[in-house]
Design a protein around this motif. Sequence first.
Motif: not given
Length: 67
Positions: A21, A23-26, A28, A30-32
């Motif tokens: 993904g 972003r490293n923000d769950p 977001s 766009h996380f996964d």
Amino acid sequence: MHHDCTLRRGNPKIETINVFGARNDPGSPHFDDQMELFLNQKLKPMSLDNAEVIKNAKRVYGPGSEN
């Protein structure tokens, strides 16, 4: 990130996947968002054509913009 590029006249044909993904923000979206593609061993198309990128953009902004 994994990518594949096929050279041809005009712009190259490019396919990519960002496994982890963008972003490293769950929280977001766009996380996964590309995980299903990765699990199914699929790539997504990517373009270097500016008009196509702008046409398909969810939003357009630049450095220092409020958007």
